[in-house]
Design an enzyme around this catalytic site. Structure first.
Site, PDB file in Angstrom:
ATOM      1  N   MET A   1      42.359 -22.731  51.522  1.00  0.00           N
ATOM      2  CA  MET A   1      41.719 -23.980  51.115  1.00  0.00           C
ATOM      3  C   MET A   1      40.600 -24.260  52.110  1.00  0.00           C
ATOM      4  SD  MET A   1      45.113 -26.256  50.203  1.00  0.00           S
ATOM      5  CE  MET A   1      44.159 -27.725  49.773  1.00  0.00           C
ATOM      6  N   GLU A   2      39.375 -24.120  51.640  1.00  0.00           N
ATOM      7  CA  GLU A   2      38.229 -24.250  52.536  1.00  0.00           C
ATOM      8  C   GLU A   2      38.203 -25.624  53.193  1.00  0.00           C
ATOM      9  OE1 GLU A   2      33.370 -23.700  52.630  1.00  0.00           O
ATOM     10  OE2 GLU A   2      34.382 -24.134  50.733  1.00  0.00           O
TER      11      GLU A   2
ATOM     12  N   CYS B   1      37.168 -19.951  43.223  1.00  0.00           N
ATOM     13  CA  CYS B   1      36.635 -21.171  43.830  1.00  0.00           C
ATOM     14  C   CYS B   1      35.842 -21.977  42.812  1.00  0.00           C
ATOM     15  CB  CYS B   1      35.743 -20.828  45.020  1.00  0.00           C
ATOM     16  SG  CYS B   1      35.029 -22.277  45.820  1.00  0.00           S
TER      17      CYS B   1
ATOM     18  N   ASN C   1      50.175 -19.611  40.837  1.00  0.00           N
ATOM     19  CA  ASN C   1      49.622 -20.654  41.698  1.00  0.00           C
ATOM     20  C   ASN C   1      49.209 -21.847  40.842  1.00  0.00           C
ATOM     21  OD1 ASN C   1      46.434 -21.247  43.040  1.00  0.00           O
ATOM     22  ND2 ASN C   1      48.290 -21.858  44.097  1.00  0.00           N
ATOM     23  N   GLY C   2      49.414 -23.042  41.391  1.00  0.00           N
ATOM     24  CA  GLY C   2      48.946 -24.252  40.729  1.00  0.00           C
ATOM     25  C   GLY C   2      50.038 -25.251  40.415  1.00  0.00           C
TER      26      GLY C   2
END
Length: 312
Positions: free
Chosen positions: A8-9, A98, A199-200
């Site tokens: 997670m940027e 992204c 994922n999610g």
């Protein structure tokens, strides 16, 4: 079951990876993305994003950390993948998920999900560039605006030689808005024989079980859920109860130690306030904490507030 910590940027940097991997339950981490445009990047770029390269590509608690690359040019991605592996990354991950507008405008991240051939070319180039024993994984969403290419994209990535595929079960347009369409991962699984990671929208152990059932996928990647409940991986794997608030407050103090004594004290106030935004989903105390510290700019003042809460 393998549980991965999502990249997670601006949130899951090496300090956060270290903290959460110490809490336990994680089998692998992935870095924030290294942006590749049209050059071979210097080694210092990789060390900045992934200081774990100095320690055999692992966190202090021994969890492997895979460098993630983001870009559109297959050859430049391949050359930078070589550098990552030479520096000690135990694998290379490719970001095709992204949703950030600035990234997508420059043809990086989720926008590439419109171009199945580009996905193939990038994965193939990276796979050919690094030794065969080094895993090459990819992270995708179900599509950009719709899910029409979800299966085709997964097949292309598989045929290009990927070792593993992480699927965030929403499109770019759907962003992070519930629900996550876990059943689509099961559809993808019917067309690929490489390991899939779901994922999610995994916030607790019940979500994880539902995700596994609907996705027909045992392996999971969690991101925001792990920030909201730092022992989420342990709750999923071992049935642990959510970390009590005093213990969590002590964890936040530990995080201050990284920031303050690592000469990054100026970042700590904003980072803790940011973390509170995730924690309040699981802990009402986090809302109280945020109100107590929102006007504070001195790191030690925030630590003093946390110290009182951790002793209650």
């Amino acid at each position: 079951m393998k549980i991965m910590l999502a990249p997670m940027e601006g949130v899951v940097d090496h300090l956060m990876r270290d903290m959460l991997s110490r809490v336990g339950g994680f089998d692998q981490c992935v870095t924030e993305f290294v942006r590749v445009v049209d050059q071979k990047l210097p080694k210092k770029t990789f060390y900045k994003i992934c200081p774990e390269l100095h320690t055999d590509g692992k966190t202090a608690s021994g969890v492997p950390v895979r460098v993630q690359l983001l870009g559109q040019h297959a050859q430049w991605l391949a050359e930078n993948a070589e550098t990552a592996v030479e520096l000690g990354s135990p694998g290379v991950d490719l970001n095709f998920g992204c949703p950030a507008k600035t990234v997508n405008k420059s043809k990086g991240g989720a926008v590439l999900l419109k171009e199945t051939q580009a996905l193939y070319d990038i994965v193939k180039a990276v796979r050919d560039a690094v030794p065969q024993h080094i895993p090459v994984s990819a992270k995708i969403r179900l599509g950009f605006e719709d899910k029409s290419l979800a299966v085709d994209n997964a097949i292309a990535i598989t045929e290009a030689g990927a070792s593993e595929l992480v699927v965030h079960a929403r499109t770019k347009t759907e962003g992070y808005k519930p629900p996550a369409y876990w059943d689509w991962i099961a559809k993808i699984k019917q067309h690929t024989d490489i390991p899939l990671v779901a994922n999610g929208e995994i916030w607790n152990a019940d979500d994880a079980q539902k995700c596994q059932e609907q996705s027909d996928c045992i392996n999971l990647m969690v991101g925001r859920g792990a920030l909201a409940m730092p022992n989420l991986a342990r709750a999923i794997k071992f049935g642990d109860s959510p970390m009590p608030w005093p213990e969590l407050a002590a964890l936040l103090i530990q995080y201050s130690g990284y920031e303050i004594f690592g000469d990054k004290g100026r970042y700590y106030p904003n980072r803790i306030k940011q973390w509170c935004g995730y924690l309040k989903r699981q802990y009402p105390e986090a809302d109280i904490l945020f109100n107590d510290i929102r006007r504070l700019t001195n790191s030690q003042d925030i630590v003093d507030v946390l110290a009182r809460q951790s002793s209650q």
